[in-house]
Design a protein around this motif. Structure first.
Motif, PDB file in Angstrom:
ATOM      1  N   LEU A   2       0.820  -1.210   0.000  1.00  0.00           N
ATOM      2  CA  LEU A   2       0.000   0.000   0.000  1.00  0.00           C
ATOM      3  C   LEU A   2       0.860   1.268   0.000  1.00  0.00           C
ATOM      4  N   ALA A   3       1.917   1.260   0.800  1.00  0.00           N
ATOM      5  CA  ALA A   3       2.814   2.412   0.831  1.00  0.00           C
ATOM      6  C   ALA A   3       3.483   2.604  -0.528  1.00  0.00           C
ATOM      7  N   TRP A   4       3.889   1.505  -1.146  1.00  0.00           N
ATOM      8  CA  TRP A   4       4.510   1.583  -2.469  1.00  0.00           C
ATOM      9  C   TRP A   4       3.540   2.214  -3.475  1.00  0.00           C
ATOM     10  N   THR A   5       2.299   1.804  -3.407  1.00  0.00           N
ATOM     11  CA  THR A   5       1.287   2.343  -4.313  1.00  0.00           C
ATOM     12  C   THR A   5       1.088   3.840  -4.091  1.00  0.00           C
ATOM     13  N   GLY A   6       1.088   4.266  -2.842  1.00  0.00           N
ATOM     14  CA  GLY A   6       0.831   5.671  -2.535  1.00  0.00           C
ATOM     15  C   GLY A   6       2.012   6.590  -2.734  1.00  0.00           C
ATOM     16  N   VAL A   7       3.231   6.057  -2.660  1.00  0.00           N
ATOM     17  CA  VAL A   7       4.415   6.908  -2.669  1.00  0.00           C
ATOM     18  C   VAL A   7       5.072   7.000  -4.040  1.00  0.00           C
ATOM     19  N   THR A   8       5.009   5.944  -4.824  1.00  0.00           N
ATOM     20  CA  THR A   8       5.753   5.921  -6.084  1.00  0.00           C
ATOM     21  C   THR A   8       4.865   5.549  -7.266  1.00  0.00           C
ATOM     22  N   ASP A   9       5.321   5.904  -8.436  1.00  0.00           N
ATOM     23  CA  ASP A   9       4.629   5.539  -9.666  1.00  0.00           C
ATOM     24  C   ASP A   9       5.328   4.377 -10.376  1.00  0.00           C
ATOM     25  N   LEU A  10       6.330   3.802  -9.740  1.00  0.00           N
ATOM     26  CA  LEU A  10       7.049   2.683 -10.340  1.00  0.00           C
ATOM     27  C   LEU A  10       6.159   1.445 -10.376  1.00  0.00           C
ATOM     28  N   SER A  11       6.627   0.418 -11.059  1.00  0.00           N
ATOM     29  CA  SER A  11       5.855  -0.809 -11.220  1.00  0.00           C
ATOM     30  C   SER A  11       5.456  -1.396  -9.865  1.00  0.00           C
ATOM     31  N   GLN A  12       4.227  -1.861  -9.789  1.00  0.00           N
ATOM     32  CA  GLN A  12       3.715  -2.448  -8.552  1.00  0.00           C
ATOM     33  C   GLN A  12       4.462  -3.732  -8.190  1.00  0.00           C
ATOM     34  N   TRP A  13       5.059  -4.375  -9.180  1.00  0.00           N
ATOM     35  CA  TRP A  13       5.783  -5.613  -8.904  1.00  0.00           C
ATOM     36  C   TRP A  13       6.971  -5.383  -7.985  1.00  0.00           C
ATOM     37  N   TRP A  14       7.552  -4.168  -8.008  1.00  0.00           N
ATOM     38  CA  TRP A  14       8.621  -3.857  -7.055  1.00  0.00           C
ATOM     39  C   TRP A  14       8.081  -3.844  -5.622  1.00  0.00           C
ATOM     40  N   GLY A  15       6.913  -3.300  -5.433  1.00  0.00           N
ATOM     41  CA  GLY A  15       6.284  -3.317  -4.113  1.00  0.00           C
ATOM     42  C   GLY A  15       5.976  -4.732  -3.657  1.00  0.00           C
ATOM     43  N   VAL A  16       5.522  -5.561  -4.599  1.00  0.00           N
ATOM     44  CA  VAL A  16       5.249  -6.966  -4.283  1.00  0.00           C
ATOM     45  C   VAL A  16       6.542  -7.657  -3.862  1.00  0.00           C
ATOM     46  N   ALA A  17       7.627  -7.416  -4.603  1.00  0.00           N
ATOM     47  CA  ALA A  17       8.905  -8.056  -4.296  1.00  0.00           C
ATOM     48  C   ALA A  17       9.436  -7.628  -2.929  1.00  0.00           C
ATOM     49  N   ILE A  18       9.375  -6.335  -2.640  1.00  0.00           N
ATOM     50  CA  ILE A  18       9.854  -5.845  -1.344  1.00  0.00           C
ATOM     51  C   ILE A  18       8.982  -6.394  -0.214  1.00  0.00           C
ATOM     52  N   GLY A  19       7.666  -6.451  -0.427  1.00  0.00           N
ATOM     53  CA  GLY A  19       6.773  -7.031   0.570  1.00  0.00           C
ATOM     54  C   GLY A  19       7.068  -8.505   0.809  1.00  0.00           C
ATOM     55  N   ALA A  20       7.363  -9.249  -0.267  1.00  0.00           N
ATOM     56  CA  ALA A  20       7.691 -10.671  -0.124  1.00  0.00           C
ATOM     57  C   ALA A  20       8.997 -10.855   0.641  1.00  0.00           C
ATOM     58  N   ILE A  21       9.966  -9.982   0.394  1.00  0.00           N
ATOM     59  CA  ILE A  21      11.222 -10.047   1.145  1.00  0.00           C
ATOM     60  C   ILE A  21      10.960  -9.772   2.620  1.00  0.00           C
ATOM     61  N   GLY A  22      10.104  -8.806   2.915  1.00  0.00           N
ATOM     62  CA  GLY A  22       9.733  -8.526   4.306  1.00  0.00           C
ATOM     63  C   GLY A  22       9.042  -9.712   4.954  1.00  0.00           C
ATOM     64  N   LEU A  23       8.131 -10.360   4.222  1.00  0.00           N
ATOM     65  CA  LEU A  23       7.432 -11.544   4.737  1.00  0.00           C
ATOM     66  C   LEU A  23       8.421 -12.652   5.067  1.00  0.00           C
ATOM     67  N   VAL A  24       9.339 -12.922   4.155  1.00  0.00           N
ATOM     68  CA  VAL A  24      10.349 -13.966   4.390  1.00  0.00           C
ATOM     69  C   VAL A  24      11.226 -13.595   5.586  1.00  0.00           C
ATOM     70  N   GLY A  25      11.600 -12.322   5.688  1.00  0.00           N
ATOM     71  CA  GLY A  25      12.418 -11.880   6.814  1.00  0.00           C
ATOM     72  C   GLY A  25      11.729 -12.074   8.157  1.00  0.00           C
ATOM     73  N   VAL A  26      10.453 -11.735   8.222  1.00  0.00           N
ATOM     74  CA  VAL A  26       9.699 -11.918   9.472  1.00  0.00           C
ATOM     75  C   VAL A  26       9.564 -13.405   9.792  1.00  0.00           C
ATOM     76  N   MET A  27       9.301 -14.221   8.775  1.00  0.00           N
ATOM     77  CA  MET A  27       9.177 -15.660   9.025  1.00  0.00           C
ATOM     78  C   MET A  27      10.497 -16.257   9.509  1.00  0.00           C
ATOM     79  N   ARG A  28      11.612 -15.775   8.996  1.00  0.00           N
ATOM     80  CA  ARG A  28      12.906 -16.351   9.361  1.00  0.00           C
ATOM     81  C   ARG A  28      13.458 -15.818  10.675  1.00  0.00           C
ATOM     82  N   TRP A  29      13.459 -14.492  10.819  1.00  0.00           N
ATOM     83  CA  TRP A  29      14.124 -13.894  11.978  1.00  0.00           C
ATOM     84  C   TRP A  29      13.168 -13.230  12.969  1.00  0.00           C
ATOM     85  N   GLY A  30      11.889 -13.178  12.660  1.00  0.00           N
ATOM     86  CA  GLY A  30      10.929 -12.516  13.544  1.00  0.00           C
ATOM     87  C   GLY A  30      10.655 -13.334  14.708  1.00  0.00           C
TER      88      GLY A  30
END
Length: 93
Positions: free
Chosen positions: A65-93
């Protein structure tokens, strides 16, 4: 009223819900195979695998959502960064 008339079932939406369903099924099977042990990681609370999945999904949604509101770049970048965050929380959270 037909379900398809009030829900925008596009291919990306269907893929999104299918991925969530697959994650829940895999987590359920993993829990049956190897019961979770609550632990404290980088998050300031003791969590189980299911807790970390829920928190990670929320994080990915907020990043998207933040990616959508802040930038006009491709939404797939927001998806990728969100997926990295999800993996990070699952591994080290």
């Amino acid at each position: 009223m037909d379900l398809l008339t009030w829900m925008a079932w596009t291919r990306p939406v269907a893929i999104f819900f299918a991925c969530i369903a697959v994650m829940l099924i895999v987590m359920s099977l993993w829990e049956l195979r190897s019961p979770t042990v609550a632990r404290k990681g980088l998050l300031p609370l003791v969590t189980t695998r299911g807790d970390r999945l829920f928190i990670g999904l929320l994080l990915a949604a907020y990043i998207n959502l933040a990616w959508t509101g802040v930038t006009d770049l491709s939404q797939w970048w927001g998806v990728a960064i969100g997926a990295i965050g999800l993996v990070g929380v699952m591994r080290w959270g």
